[in-house]
Design a protein around this motif. Structure first.
Motif: not given
Ligand code: GTP
Length: 170
Positions: A52-81
């Motif tokens: 019954g509670v409205s839950v807002k998921l702020n989705l950061w959809d990362t790039a999977g290609q290897e050349r973007f690999r190093a960026l991932a920590p910027n997106y999962y840092r502080g993520a709850k899910g």
């Protein structure tokens, strides 16, 4: 009325497994056969009702290609899910799930909630990872596994609903 709860969520997984497609299906109910590879990351919002509670998921959809690999920590840092996705027709993409689970275990928030998407389940006849193997792995690491298809929509609402429930209750 209670204010909406907001959570940072990240998608992770090898290139082309369907991360963007899953988030687009969940947030906008669309699917593109010609979805282009993500550069850096996309941002979308998915709202779900949990108990019954409205839950807002702020989705950061990362790039999977290897050349973007190093960026991932910027997106999962502080993520709850996290939604970690693989393509059921591609063995190497499942191996990549294992490495993401390990990396999140070491680097992400201690209480991050993870769900695994075995995507492209509309292509069952080309399956390379037996369902039992995927479920056994998920059980071992203590996360829920869903078969999903961004194309047909199978499992898509379910996986985001489960993740919303998990982050809300954690
Ligand atoms: P990157 O941005 O490179 O990391 O890729 P991605 O994981 O975001 O994959 P994307 O959503 O761009 O999809 C890659 C390709 O797979 C596209 O051609 C999609 O149309 C296709 N695709 C995605 N999900 C599904 C699915 O569930 N079933 C089928 N048959 N194709 C899918």
């Amino acid at each position: 009325m209670e204010a909406a709860k907001e959570y940072k969520i990240v998608t992770l997984g090898e290139g082309r497994v369907g991360k963007t497609s899953l988030t687009l299906k969940a947030a906008r109910n669309v699917f593109h056969e010609d979805e282009q590879s993500t550069v850096n990351a996309n941002f979308l919002i998915k709202e779900i009702s949990v108990q019954g509670v409205s839950v807002k998921l702020n989705l950061w959809d990362t790039a999977g290609q290897e050349r973007f690999r190093a960026l991932a920590p910027n997106y999962y840092r502080g993520a709850k899910g996290a939604v970690i996705a693989y393509d059921i027709t591609d063995r190497s993409s499942f191996d990549r799930v294992v490495s993401w689970v390990k990396e999140l275990g070491m680097q992400a928030d201690k209480d991050i909630c993870i769900v695994i998407a075995g995507n492209k389940c509309d292509r069952e006849s080309e399956r390379q990872i037996p369902k039992a193997e995927a479920l056994e792995y998920a059980r071992k690491v203590g996360v829920t596994h869903f078969d999903t298809s961004a194309k047909t929509g199978k499992g898509v609402e379910e996986i985001f609903q489960e993740l919303a429930r998990l982050v809300y209750e954690t």
